[in-house]
Design a protein around this motif. Structure first.
Motif, short mmCIF file in Angstrom:
data_model
loop_
_atom_site.label_atom_id
_atom_site.label_comp_id
_atom_site.label_asym_id
_atom_site.label_seq_id
_atom_site.Cartn_x
_atom_site.Cartn_y
_atom_site.Cartn_z
N GLN A 186 0.88 -1.28 -0.06
CA GLN A 186 -0.04 0.11 -0.15
C GLN A 186 0.89 1.27 0.16
OE1 GLN A 186 -2.13 -0.21 3.56
NE2 GLN A 186 -2.98 -2.27 3.24
N SER A 187 0.71 2.20 -0.80
CA SER A 187 1.45 3.30 -0.82
C SER A 187 0.39 4.63 -1.04
CB SER A 187 2.49 3.38 -1.93
OG SER A 187 1.98 3.22 -3.26
N ASN A 188 0.87 5.75 -0.86
CA ASN A 188 0.24 6.90 -0.90
C ASN A 188 1.05 7.92 -1.78
OD1 ASN A 188 -0.86 9.52 -0.40
ND2 ASN A 188 -1.34 9.02 1.45
N ASP A 189 0.46 8.38 -2.91
CA ASP A 189 1.00 9.04 -3.95
C ASP A 189 1.44 10.47 -3.31
OD1 ASP A 189 0.40 7.24 -5.83
OD2 ASP A 189 -1.33 8.24 -6.53
N THR A 190 1.09 10.75 -2.26
CA THR A 190 1.56 12.26 -1.64
C THR A 190 2.96 12.24 -1.13
OG1 THR A 190 0.29 12.03 0.25
CG2 THR A 190 -0.84 13.06 -1.66
N ASP A 191 3.31 10.71 -0.65
CA ASP A 191 4.77 10.68 0.11
C ASP A 191 5.17 9.60 -0.39
OD1 ASP A 191 3.67 8.54 1.61
OD2 ASP A 191 2.69 10.08 2.86
N ASP A 192 6.57 9.04 0.38
CA ASP A 192 7.34 8.25 -0.02
C ASP A 192 7.26 6.77 0.82
OD1 ASP A 192 8.44 9.11 2.31
OD2 ASP A 192 10.62 9.07 1.28
N LEU A 193 6.06 6.79 1.54
CA LEU A 193 5.97 5.63 2.41
C LEU A 193 5.24 4.40 2.01
CD1 LEU A 193 6.63 5.40 5.74
CD2 LEU A 193 4.19 5.78 5.89
N THR A 194 5.66 3.10 1.91
CA THR A 194 4.94 2.17 1.63
C THR A 194 4.69 1.03 2.59
OG1 THR A 194 6.44 2.40 -0.56
CG2 THR A 194 5.24 0.20 -0.18
N ARG A 250 -5.96 -4.56 9.85
CA ARG A 250 -7.52 -4.47 9.63
C ARG A 250 -8.04 -5.19 8.41
NH1 ARG A 250 -10.38 0.88 11.28
NH2 ARG A 250 -12.27 -0.28 10.98
N ALA A 251 -7.40 -4.57 7.66
CA ALA A 251 -8.00 -5.08 6.16
C ALA A 251 -7.42 -6.72 6.00
CB ALA A 251 -7.11 -4.41 4.99
N LEU A 252 -6.47 -7.02 6.42
CA LEU A 252 -6.01 -8.39 6.51
C LEU A 252 -6.74 -9.35 7.43
CD1 LEU A 252 -2.23 -7.97 5.74
CD2 LEU A 252 -4.11 -8.80 4.16
N ASN A 253 -7.25 -8.89 8.42
CA ASN A 253 -8.23 -9.63 9.36
C ASN A 253 -9.77 -9.22 9.40
OD1 ASN A 253 -6.06 -11.07 10.97
ND2 ASN A 253 -5.33 -9.16 10.74
N LYS A 254 -10.30 -9.35 8.22
CA LYS A 254 -11.57 -8.91 7.79
C LYS A 254 -12.70 -9.96 8.71
CE LYS A 254 -11.84 -6.51 3.33
NZ LYS A 254 -10.57 -5.96 3.58
N GLY A 255 -13.71 -9.39 9.17
CA GLY A 255 -14.87 -10.05 9.85
C GLY A 255 -14.35 -10.42 11.05
N VAL A 256 -12.97 -10.16 11.98
CA VAL A 256 -12.86 -10.38 13.24
C VAL A 256 -12.40 -9.20 14.06
CG1 VAL A 256 -11.92 -12.83 12.70
CG2 VAL A 256 -10.17 -10.77 12.79
N ARG A 257 -12.69 -9.00 15.52
CA ARG A 257 -12.32 -7.89 16.22
C ARG A 257 -10.76 -7.97 16.11
NH1 ARG A 257 -14.84 -4.08 19.24
NH2 ARG A 257 -16.95 -5.40 18.69
N ASN A 289 -14.02 -5.21 12.31
CA ASN A 289 -14.10 -5.37 11.05
C ASN A 289 -14.90 -6.13 10.37
OD1 ASN A 289 -11.36 -4.17 10.93
ND2 ASN A 289 -10.48 -5.71 11.87
N PHE A 290 -15.70 -5.38 9.56
CA PHE A 290 -16.69 -5.97 8.89
C PHE A 290 -16.13 -6.43 7.21
CE2 PHE A 290 -18.95 -3.20 11.55
CZ PHE A 290 -19.59 -3.93 12.31
N SER A 291 -16.49 -7.66 7.29
CA SER A 291 -16.21 -8.32 5.98
C SER A 291 -17.14 -7.73 4.68
CB SER A 291 -16.41 -10.12 6.13
OG SER A 291 -16.01 -10.26 4.69
N THR A 292 -16.18 -7.58 3.73
CA THR A 292 -17.04 -6.67 2.38
C THR A 292 -17.30 -7.99 1.41
OG1 THR A 292 -14.78 -6.74 1.49
CG2 THR A 292 -15.73 -4.85 2.57
#
Length: 156
Positions: free
Chosen positions: A4-12, A123-130, A151-154
């Motif tokens: 995951q990265s953000n176009d506004t900075d250099d953090l990945t 959180r994204a990698l642990n969908k559906g669990v607290r 986290n609610f599963s999509t």
């Protein structure tokens, strides 16, 4: 490897594989940040190895590919995690078993931009669990703030 990265900075933010290089990278980073810099190696090294082996980790890297954050977790039960979050019991690891919670057991950040990205990634990698965590700053636990997020599963 997730990224995951953000176009506004250099953090990945990336998921690390189970390798000696990843283990060395994490241990080197954690040996330089509080509160982990003061930990004994034996048991702590085993915790990191298990997080890497299970893919239960994320690392934040800056533009120079230096680690500036790490988050690792285990799968557990909500009952065990709630007791752990209150310092009233140890975490029960549920390896390969049904789990309804994940506990962030190792979180270190030296670049404040990484904090929310690591948390969102976990959180994204642990969908559906607290997801449970303890709040501390330079080794000092502070509370009583929120200590878990559901986290609610999509997925349908």
């Amino acid at each position: 490897m997730t990224q995951q990265s953000n176009d506004t900075d250099d953090l990945t933010v990336v998921g690390l594989t189970s390798s000696f290089e990843a283990f060395g990278l994490v241990m080197d980073y954690l040996s330089r940040v509080a509160p982990f810099a003061g930990f004994e190696l034996g048991k702590f090294g085993g915790i990191i190895r298990q997080q890497l082996a299970r893919g239960h980790n994320l690392a934040a890297l800056n533009g120079r590919r230096e680690m500036v954050g790490y988050a690792g977790w285990i799968h557990t039960s909500s009952v065990s995690a709630e007791l752990w979050a209150l310092d009233q019991g140890p975490l029960q690891h549920l390896d390969g078993q049904a789990h309804d919670a994940a506990a962030l057991t190792v979180v270190a950040v030296s670049d404040p931009r990484a904090t929310m990205r690591l948390m969102r990634g976990a959180r994204a990698l642990n969908k559906g669990v607290r997801v449970y965590f303890k709040r501390s700053y330079d080794g000092e636990v502070r509370g009583p703030k929120k200590a878990s997020v559901l986290n609610f599963s999509t997925e349908a």
